[in-house]
Motif scaffolding. Structure first.
Motif, mmCIF file in Angstrom:
data_model
loop_
_atom_site.group_PDB
_atom_site.id
_atom_site.type_symbol
_atom_site.label_atom_id
_atom_site.label_comp_id
_atom_site.label_asym_id
_atom_site.label_seq_id
_atom_site.Cartn_x
_atom_site.Cartn_y
_atom_site.Cartn_z
ATOM 1 N N SER A 81 0.829 -1.199 0.000
ATOM 2 C CA SER A 81 0.000 0.000 0.000
ATOM 3 C C SER A 81 0.869 1.257 0.000
ATOM 4 N N ASP A 84 2.235 2.220 -3.423
ATOM 5 C CA ASP A 84 1.249 2.491 -4.479
ATOM 6 C C ASP A 84 1.085 1.315 -5.435
ATOM 7 N N SER A 86 -1.394 -1.741 -6.125
ATOM 8 C CA SER A 86 -2.730 -2.225 -5.779
ATOM 9 C C SER A 86 -2.683 -3.703 -5.413
#
Length: 119
Positions: A81, A84, A86
């Protein structure tokens, strides 16, 4: 274009999907634009410490957009997380290709409706 990592038991798109993130024998990188894939053996499986952290570090160095797996520890989840990247949790058994198809289908739904399926 998206660069996606899928946890796998083998090197091919037809290989069995592996549910466990850090203990997956292979990380299969898939380019959604070209349809090409590349497998990297997960050398961290034999370790007893920081397996998830080391696996995330490996993935970050490969410029990924998303990871598809079945189960992931909280530390590895937080590191993804923070990078960045997913995370998509795939629940079904099956092949790497089936996991990719479900993920890409969910992204199309997200684009059409503006909402994503929860992970």
């Amino acid at each position: 274009m998206m660069k996606i990592c899928i946890t796998a038991r083998g090197k091919m798109l037809e290989s069995a999907f592996e549910r466990h993130f850090a203990r997956a024998p292979y990380f299969l990188f898939y380019n959604s634009l070209t349809g090409k894939s590349e497998a990297i053996r997960n050398g961290f499986v034999i370790s007893d410490t920081r397996i998830g952290q080391n696996a995330v570090r490996l993935l970050k160095n490969n410029g990924l957009d998303a990871v598809i797996t079945g189960e992931i520890g909280e530390n590895a989840r937080a590191l993804l997380s923070g990078s960045d990247i997913s995370l998509y949790l795939y629940n079904g058994p099956g092949t790497v290709r089936q996991a990719i198809d479900e993920y890409l289908g969910s992204q199309e739904e997200k684009g059409a409706s503006g909402t994503a399926r929860p992970t």
